[in-house]
Design a protein around this motif. Structure first.
Motif, short mmCIF file in Angstrom:
data_model
loop_
_atom_site.label_atom_id
_atom_site.label_comp_id
_atom_site.label_asym_id
_atom_site.label_seq_id
_atom_site.Cartn_x
_atom_site.Cartn_y
_atom_site.Cartn_z
N SER A 1 46.85 48.32 68.19
CA SER A 1 46.00 49.49 68.38
C SER A 1 45.57 49.62 69.83
O SER A 1 45.51 50.73 70.39
N ARG B 1 44.04 61.31 73.76
CA ARG B 1 44.63 61.54 72.44
C ARG B 1 44.78 63.02 72.13
O ARG B 1 45.40 63.39 71.13
N SER C 1 32.91 62.42 71.71
CA SER C 1 33.54 62.24 70.40
C SER C 1 33.06 63.29 69.41
O SER C 1 33.85 63.85 68.65
N TYR D 1 39.35 68.89 66.37
CA TYR D 1 39.96 68.41 65.14
C TYR D 1 39.85 69.46 64.03
O TYR D 1 38.82 70.09 63.84
N SER E 1 46.19 63.03 63.48
CA SER E 1 45.71 61.65 63.58
C SER E 1 46.43 60.72 62.61
O SER E 1 46.59 59.53 62.90
N THR F 1 48.11 55.93 62.90
CA THR F 1 46.81 55.43 62.49
C THR F 1 46.30 54.31 63.39
O THR F 1 45.10 54.05 63.44
N PHE G 1 44.49 56.22 66.11
CA PHE G 1 43.34 56.98 65.61
C PHE G 1 42.60 56.21 64.52
O PHE G 1 42.17 56.79 63.53
N SER G 2 42.45 54.91 64.70
CA SER G 2 41.82 54.09 63.67
C SER G 2 40.37 54.46 63.44
O SER G 2 39.80 54.16 62.39
N VAL H 1 39.18 57.61 63.51
CA VAL H 1 39.09 59.00 63.08
C VAL H 1 39.18 59.07 61.57
O VAL H 1 40.11 58.55 60.96
#
Length: 490
Positions: A136, A170, A202, A210, A239, A243, A246-247, A249
């Motif tokens: 990650s 991202r 965020s 998003y 996302s 994964t 985007f762990s 999210v």
């Protein structure tokens, strides 16, 4: 990393050493170099550098920072581990050694990871194993290379943190500048914007970039809605595609709003073509010129699926004019719902079909009289409020403090901070601080003798309004103890 040949330790003159053109480290902290140089003068070099022989002497494979510090310390020679390496072996050594340094900049680390991936036999899993990093983290670092130049430069200059940079990296490149601008906020007393914590960025991304795919009304597997993009399941702009990256999210989020709305529009067109009986409605207001012909604006129908206590008379009761509609613009676009399209429906608009009320004019006069009376009372209460603030003491007595605390206990916390902050912000249209940030800034910059008046303003602002029947009138309580007191010394 491949097995390296045997090596030998030598004391080599600095004049025979030179830096490698492939060294992944590009930024050297001058202050830290001076600290290291002072240490070298006092104790010498404990850990040897690594170099390989070439036509120009010895090329430094690992230890460029120690080499530069030795030059500053005016050393004549330094211990060196001499190793025979191919160009590929040297690059591999440099990149892995650099990734294991604690002080390496994340962007340089990302560049090093990418160069390793360009070598034969490397993928993310192999890279993670050899560098001791998690997959990650490797993905997060590699994503940094997708930063647009403006953001990448700010990151390398440490104007933003790695957390900010990772969140922005991202995103699609066409949204990165907007996100970068959300990293900063200029306070009403500040000359320059200040960097906000990454959690604010965020939150902004979650609310503005998003788009939850599990709530999308269109078929995510339908590749024909946007042939250029294909189906959502194979799209890297979501996302759920990666994964590891985007762990943090929640859910499967789409980050390509242009593609999302292309698919949404195509879905609506397909639904309308397949079901011409659908009424087309809009849930958000826009000018008639912007609306599609034949669509109904928000005030031209009654939504029968709105909770009864939020809708017009009749609530969500069906009627003879009930029809199925599809939302073509606004909240819920692409979904269907039941609506009433009769402007004179006796179920949903009973007041429109009732005979003219003969007492309406009298009630209107009474209403205007009550409003005028309310305005006069509010004016008097505002004057009382200002007198209380003008006479605020430097310290509170026991009874005064008790009144203050009672008023604080009965504050409606929903918007009281906004009301108080509005006094300090005034007409400053450039202010982008939250109410809490404004008030904290005011408290931090306020002189001690003005704090009691601020405390009174904080406690009583929401109590200036006329209390409802049965409620405590905290303003009157405060007025008895403060408004007629001896004014404080200026």
């Amino acid at each position: 990393m491949s097995t390296l040949p045997k090596s030998a330790f030598q004391m080599l003159p600095l004049s025979r050493l030179h830096e490698s053109p492939t060294n992944p480290r590009r930024v050297f902290d001058e202050a830290k170099l001076l600290e290291l140089a002072a240490s070298l003068r006092a104790q010498g070099l404990i850990q040897p550098i690594v170099a390989r022989p070439n036509a120009d002497g010895f090329e430094i494979v690992a230890g460029a920072r120690r080499y530069r510090a030795a030059q500053l310390a005016k050393l004549s020679e330094m211990p060196t581990r001499v190793v025979s390496l191919t160009d590929e072996q040297a690059l591999e050594w440099q990149l892995i050694e650099n990734s294991q340094r604690v002080d390496v900049h994340p962007y340089e680390e990302a560049q090093g990871f990418q160069r390793l991936l360009d070598l034969p036999g490397y993928d993310v899993a192999a890279l993670a194993e050899k560098t001791g990093k998690s997959e990650s983290l490797v993905y997060a670092r590699l994503a940094l290379l997708q930063l647009i130049p403006e953001v990448a430069e700010a990151f390398q200059q440490e104007r933003i943190t790695a957390s900010h940079a990772t969140l922005i990296a991202r995103l699609p490149r066409d949204r990165q500048k907007d996100a970068f601008e959300q990293c900063w906020r200029k306070g009403w007393q500040e000359k320059e914007p200040h960097l906000l914590p990454a959690k604010y960025l965020s939150s902004w991304i979650a609310n503005n970039v998003y788009l939850p795919l599990d709530e999308a009304p269109f078929d995510r597997e339908d590749a024909n809605l946007n042939p250029a993009a294909g189906s959502c399941s194979n799209c890297p702009c979501r996302s759920g595609y990666n994964t590891s990256l985007f762990s943090d999210v929640y859910g499967d989020q789409c980050m390509d709003s242009d593609c999302y709305y292309v698919k949404l529009s195509a879905h609506v067109q397909c639904e309308v073509a397949a079901k011409p009986e659908l009424v087309q409605i809009e849930t958000a207001y826009r000018s008639p010129k912007e609306r599609q012909p034949g669509t109904l604006s928000r005030n031209e129908y009654t939504d029968l699926e709105t909770p009864k206590d939020e809708s017009e008379d009749g609530g969500n009761i069906p009627c003879e004019a009930s029809k199925t509609a599809i939302v073509v613009y606004g909240d819920g676009a692409g979904t269907t719902r039941k609506v009433c399209t009769d402007p004179n429906c006796p179920v949903h608009h009973p007041r429109r079909v009732v005979a003219v009320d003969p007492d309406a004019e009298a009630r209107q006069r009474q209403f205007e009289k009550e409003q005028a009376q309310r305005k006069r009372i509010l004016k008097r209460r505002t004057e009382s409020f200002n007198r209380i603030l003008d006479n605020a003491p430097t310290t509170f007595s026991g009874p005064q403090l008790r009144v203050l605390l009672r008023a604080l206990i009965h504050i409606d916390s929903y918007d009281f901070a906004d009301n108080v902050a509005a006094h300090f912000v005034g007409d400053d249209e450039n202010n982008q601080q939250s109410a809490d940030e404004v008030l904290l800034s005011v408290v931090d910059g306020m002189e001690d003798d003005k704090l009691p008046a601020f405390a009174l303003r904080l406690a009583l602002t929401v109590h200036v309004d006329i209390p409802r029947e049965g409620e405590i009138d905290h303003l009157i309580e405060a007025e008895k103890l403060f408004a007629h007191a001896q004014p404080r010394r200026q």
